[in-house]
Design a protein around this motif. Structure first.
Motif, mmCIF file in Angstrom:
data_model
loop_
_atom_site.group_PDB
_atom_site.id
_atom_site.type_symbol
_atom_site.label_atom_id
_atom_site.label_comp_id
_atom_site.label_asym_id
_atom_site.label_seq_id
_atom_site.Cartn_x
_atom_site.Cartn_y
_atom_site.Cartn_z
ATOM 1 N N UNK A 213 16.425 4.704 43.285
ATOM 2 C CA UNK A 213 16.306 5.759 42.268
ATOM 3 C C UNK A 213 16.517 5.127 40.896
ATOM 4 N N UNK A 214 15.520 5.273 40.023
ATOM 5 C CA UNK A 214 15.514 4.525 38.775
ATOM 6 C C UNK A 214 15.471 5.384 37.521
ATOM 7 N N UNK A 215 15.480 6.699 37.666
ATOM 8 C CA UNK A 215 15.417 7.553 36.477
ATOM 9 C C UNK A 215 16.120 8.876 36.728
ATOM 10 N N UNK A 216 16.497 9.530 35.633
ATOM 11 C CA UNK A 216 17.105 10.852 35.733
ATOM 12 C C UNK A 216 16.070 11.871 36.191
ATOM 13 N N UNK A 217 14.810 11.669 35.822
ATOM 14 C CA UNK A 217 13.747 12.556 36.303
ATOM 15 C C UNK A 217 13.671 12.529 37.824
ATOM 16 N N UNK A 218 13.732 11.345 38.389
ATOM 17 C CA UNK A 218 13.676 11.199 39.842
ATOM 18 C C UNK A 218 14.883 11.871 40.492
ATOM 19 N N UNK A 219 16.050 11.697 39.901
ATOM 20 C CA UNK A 219 17.252 12.341 40.429
ATOM 21 C C UNK A 219 17.114 13.855 40.393
ATOM 22 N N UNK A 220 16.625 14.379 39.269
ATOM 23 C CA UNK A 220 16.460 15.828 39.147
ATOM 24 C C UNK A 220 15.479 16.366 40.183
ATOM 25 N N UNK A 221 14.451 15.585 40.506
ATOM 26 C CA UNK A 221 13.472 16.024 41.501
ATOM 27 C C UNK A 221 14.106 16.128 42.882
ATOM 28 N N UNK A 222 14.977 15.206 43.230
ATOM 29 C CA UNK A 222 15.658 15.289 44.524
ATOM 30 C C UNK A 222 16.579 16.507 44.589
ATOM 31 N N UNK A 223 17.261 16.797 43.502
ATOM 32 C CA UNK A 223 18.114 17.989 43.482
ATOM 33 C C UNK A 223 17.273 19.253 43.615
ATOM 34 N N UNK A 224 16.129 19.276 42.944
ATOM 35 C CA UNK A 224 15.241 20.436 43.030
ATOM 36 C C UNK A 224 14.671 20.604 44.428
ATOM 37 N N UNK A 225 14.565 19.489 45.168
ATOM 38 C CA UNK A 225 14.028 19.535 46.528
ATOM 39 C C UNK A 225 15.058 20.001 47.551
ATOM 40 N N UNK A 226 16.317 20.190 47.112
ATOM 41 C CA UNK A 226 17.321 20.752 48.008
ATOM 42 C C UNK A 226 18.480 19.862 48.367
ATOM 43 N N UNK A 227 18.440 18.587 47.940
ATOM 44 C CA UNK A 227 19.582 17.730 48.217
ATOM 45 C C UNK A 227 20.761 18.121 47.329
ATOM 46 N N UNK A 228 21.956 17.821 47.807
ATOM 47 C CA UNK A 228 23.163 18.215 47.084
ATOM 48 C C UNK A 228 23.560 17.220 46.014
ATOM 49 N N UNK A 229 23.075 15.990 46.143
ATOM 50 C CA UNK A 229 23.459 14.979 45.179
ATOM 51 C C UNK A 229 22.520 13.799 45.208
ATOM 52 N N UNK A 230 22.620 13.012 44.145
ATOM 53 C CA UNK A 230 21.845 11.778 44.006
ATOM 54 C C UNK A 230 22.804 10.683 43.559
ATOM 55 N N UNK A 231 22.734 9.539 44.234
ATOM 56 C CA UNK A 231 23.566 8.389 43.896
ATOM 57 C C UNK A 231 22.659 7.288 43.346
ATOM 58 N N UNK A 232 22.927 6.876 42.119
ATOM 59 C CA UNK A 232 22.112 5.858 41.458
ATOM 60 C C UNK A 232 22.916 4.566 41.362
ATOM 61 N N UNK A 233 22.270 3.459 41.700
ATOM 62 C CA UNK A 233 22.953 2.179 41.693
ATOM 63 C C UNK A 233 22.577 1.300 40.527
ATOM 64 N N UNK A 234 21.709 0.321 40.782
ATOM 65 C CA UNK A 234 21.427 -0.709 39.783
ATOM 66 C C UNK A 234 20.885 -0.151 38.465
ATOM 67 N N UNK A 235 20.070 0.881 38.526
ATOM 68 C CA UNK A 235 19.527 1.439 37.279
ATOM 69 C C UNK A 235 20.638 1.979 36.396
ATOM 70 N N UNK A 236 21.660 2.587 37.008
ATOM 71 C CA UNK A 236 22.775 3.126 36.225
ATOM 72 C C UNK A 236 23.607 2.013 35.617
ATOM 73 N N UNK A 237 23.578 0.840 36.229
ATOM 74 C CA UNK A 237 24.327 -0.289 35.675
ATOM 75 C C UNK A 237 23.547 -0.964 34.556
#
Length: 331
Positions: A213-237
């Motif tokens: 997961x490399x962007x906040x847009x991608x994270x928001x899409x997973x949340x919109x799809x019904x997941x409870x959370x998104x964990x971002x690794x290297x991109x957040x660093x």
């Protein structure tokens, strides 16, 4: 309503990353986002029990909500380490069932535990009984020749039966033979649909997705799809501002984050205290190299910090010098 502060914060979290998510990194991330859940590097249960606890477990109060990730496979050791961690005030204790390194395999913890779900259940049951802190699990979708579609639901069911209600799933297999830890973060294909299917199969569990997961847009899409959370690794660093600055508004419904220059100003008192206590500037600033990613002057910022922060007498004047080309930055 979220059951715990950590559970709510897990809508967006920064993954535990060895040699990266130390206390200085977490303080930086907290200046950018007040809401996201932050994780420590993995610490083994024996190290917590027998090692320098203040060095391994100490953290700044500003880091809350913050979770400790433990490695181990002995229920008694993990229970004792959880009890100790709770005394330090962690908001969550997470069991690593995903790391594929050789050291982890030889110690029978990390991703190899995907092959022993009953042992994982024993471990988390002991951890839950040891202290009133939420216990969670970070896992893979499977290892080696396992069939993830069969293995992962059985793993979740077994571990959930021991009391775990929140899982972060790295949407890749781990290959314990033939791939390095770095390759295991990149080579096995991602299977996001399987993680989404697990949320549908276990609606009472809170499931976060991790991996690629490399962007906040991608994270928001997973949340919109019904997941409870998104964990971002290297991109957040590497690009902390790009991932975290607008997270409080977009993910948590709060206020927009601070500008990049304000983040640096927020870090100054912390850095000053670190230096006064005998710390070195580069121990903090190495985590700040990507703060101005994509901005004019970012290369100069990185170069000056990389070249000058390692000096024994380096102080805040190095940050001033690195900021000089960025003073006109609006964000």
């Amino acid at each position: 309503m979220p059951g715990t502060t950590a559970e709510h914060a897990a809508r967006l979290s920064v993954a535990p990353m060895m040699d990266w998510t130390d206390r200085h990194c977490r303080v930086l991330h907290r200046q950018i986002s007040g809401e996201a859940l932050l994780y420590t590097e993995m610490v083994t249960a024996p190290a917590v029990i027998h090692g320098d606890r203040d060095r391994l477990l100490g953290f700044d109060a500003a880091e809350h909500p913050v979770a400790l990730q433990l490695g181990g496979s002995d229920p008694g050791e993990l229970a004792e380490a959880t009890r100790i961690a709770a005394g330090y005030g962690y908001d969550e204790v997470n069991l690593n069932v995903g790391c594929p390194s050789d050291r982890v395999q030889s110690g029978c913890f990390g991703a190899v535990l995907m092959e022993r779900p009953a042992l994982v259940a024993d471990c988390v049951a002991a951890m839950i009984a040891a202290a009133p802190v939420e216990v969670t699990v970070k896992c893979r979708i499977g290892v080696d020749a396992q069939v993830p579609e069969a293995v992962l639901p059985a793993f979740l069911e077994t571990v959930a039966s021991a009391g775990v209600r929140r899982f972060a799933i790295h949407a890749r297999k781990a290959w314990l033979q033939g791939l390095s830890p770095k390759e295991n973060r990149e080579v096995p294909p991602l299977d996001y649909p399987l993680v989404l299917a697990m949320k549908r199969a276990f609606p009472d569990l809170r499931i976060s997705v991790n991996g690629g997961i490399t962007s906040l847009d991608q994270a928001a899409a997973f949340l919109a799809a019904g997941l409870d959370g998104v964990m971002v690794g290297r991109a957040a660093y590497h690009e902390p501002y790009d991932i975290l600055a607008d997270a409080d508004r977009r993910v948590f419904g709060g206020a927009p984050g601070p500008g990049r220059l304000e983040v640096v100003e927020r870090m100054r008192p912390y850095i000053a205290r670190h230096l006064a206590a005998g710390g070195r500037l580069h121990q903090v600033t190495r985590h700040m190299l990507g703060l101005f990613h994509g901005c004019p002057g970012a290369r100069s910022w990185r170069r000056i910090l990389s070249d000058r922060a390692n000096a024994a007498d380096a102080g805040l004047e190095v940050i001033d010098a690195a900021l000089a080309p960025l003073r006109g930055l609006a964000a």
